[in-house]
Design a protein around this motif. Structure first.
Motif, PDB file in Angstrom:
ATOM      1  N   LEU A  65       0.818  -1.168  -0.206  1.00 53.70           N
ATOM      2  CA  LEU A  65      -0.068   0.084  -0.033  1.00 53.70           C
ATOM      3  C   LEU A  65       0.752   1.209  -0.016  1.00 53.70           C
ATOM      4  O   LEU A  65       0.397   2.196  -0.017  1.00 53.70           O
ATOM      5  N   ALA A  78       0.003  -0.273  -5.250  1.00 53.60           N
ATOM      6  CA  ALA A  78      -0.266   0.656  -4.014  1.00 53.60           C
ATOM      7  C   ALA A  78      -1.276   1.986  -4.737  1.00 53.60           C
ATOM      8  O   ALA A  78      -2.159   2.305  -3.948  1.00 53.60           O
ATOM      9  N   THR A 106      -3.081   6.038   3.607  1.00 52.38           N
ATOM     10  CA  THR A 106      -4.428   5.191   3.596  1.00 52.38           C
ATOM     11  C   THR A 106      -5.070   5.603   5.138  1.00 52.38           C
ATOM     12  O   THR A 106      -6.243   5.878   5.227  1.00 52.38           O
TER      13      THR A 106
END
Length: 318
Positions: A65, A78, A106
């Motif tokens: 990610l 990602a 995130t």
């Protein structure tokens, strides 16, 4: 509430199942890529992916990610995952044993709650259940925390304690904590819906780190005190499985108990190996009675059954 779920092994799948059964809408699940497993090393989906697909939930499996990864493929995956999260209508992300680092990008989209199998701040990190048993802790538990960039450093939202019994191994404790975490995350989200979920900063004192378990650690050292060796056997059951070499054969030891016995013998020496006394092995301090063992290609057997096909009298574990 709409919940995105991120997790990989069975510990996480239990929580995902609980959220689904509680009626939360789950538009998307993140889990690690399929891994080779079994004798044929065929690609196997994670426990989380299996449950998600059985319920028709969309699954995303990026390698990373982190959009700043130096690996072009990881960076591209990602970026795609980040864009998918931004395009998804959700209120909170729940994370349980995902295995990938959630970057700031995130964490900044929506609140992220984590189900952690310890009483934070004790045993932050990858293997809290193993390490709690290995250290001889009397208790552990589950902490629901709000995630931030540090390793399990976020504020605590809910916590429940569980006693560690004298015969509990990692497999037993894993199942107990998975069920508890699954119950607690539903409670946490209900409180969040009601606006009654309160965050408490973790105390600065008592921080310990639960390093990832390596297979090399499972090789037993009988020079250690019997109590320590016994804790390692419990901690490494079922993975990676404590073992020792005897008569040129690697034998797995699944269960044992420390006993008071003459420790003047060389560590690893088999002091008894019969149906009446069981299998008793000298340690650096005290002795250990082995109660469940397994030879290569064989089944896990009680000591009395094991020695019928594998005599140990006069031998030494190394």
């Amino acid at each position: 509430m709409k919940v995105i779920f991120a997790g990989t092994p069975e510990f996480a799948a239990v929580a995902l199942r609980s959220l689904h059964e509680a009626g939360f809408e789950i538009p998307l699940v993140l889990t690690q890529p399929d891994r080779p497993a079994g004798r044929g090393l065929h690609l196997q989906p994670s426990a989380v992916k299996q449950f998600a697909l059985s319920q028709g939930i969309e699954v995303l499996q990026p390698l990373s990610l982190r959009m700043d990864s130096k690996d072009p493929q990881r960076a591209a995956e990602a970026k795609a995952a980040h864009e998918r999260l931004l395009a998804t209508d959700y209120d909170v992300m729940v994370v349980a044993a995902y295995g990938l680092i959630l970057p700031r990008a995130t964490l900044d989209i929506k609140p992220c709650l984590n189900i952690h199998g310890s009483l934070l701040p004790r045993w932050r990190g990858a293997a809290p259940i193993h390490r709690a048993i290995e250290a001889g802790d009397d208790e552990t538990g589950v902490t629901i925390m709000q995630m931030e960039e540090g390793l399990d450093t976020g504020p605590m939202l809910l916590m429940e304690r569980v006693a560690i019994g004298p015969h509990d191994n990692t497999g037993m404790l894993h199942d107990s904590l998975a069920a508890l975490g699954a119950k607690m995350i539903v409670q946490a989200l209900r409180k969040m819906e009601q606006g009654t979920l309160e965050a408490v900063p973790q105390p600065e004192a008592g921080v310990t780190y639960a390093a990832k378990i390596s297979k090399e650690e499972a090789a037993l050292d009988f020079n250690l005190p019997a109590l320590e060796v016994g804790l390692k056997i419990r901690a490494f059951n079922p993975f990676p499985g404590a073992h020792a070499l005897v008569n040129g054969v690697v034998v797995k030891i699944w269960a044992a108990e420390a006993i008071e016995a003459d420790s003047s013998f060389e560590p690893g020496q088999v002091l008894a190996a019969d149906a009446q006394l069981g299998i008793v092995v000298a340690c650096g301090a005290g002795s250990l009675r082995l109660t469940e063992l397994q030879k290569p290609g064989g089944k896990r057997l009680p000591a009395a059954e094991f020695i019928k096909g594998f005599p140990l009298e006069g031998l030494r574990f190394a």
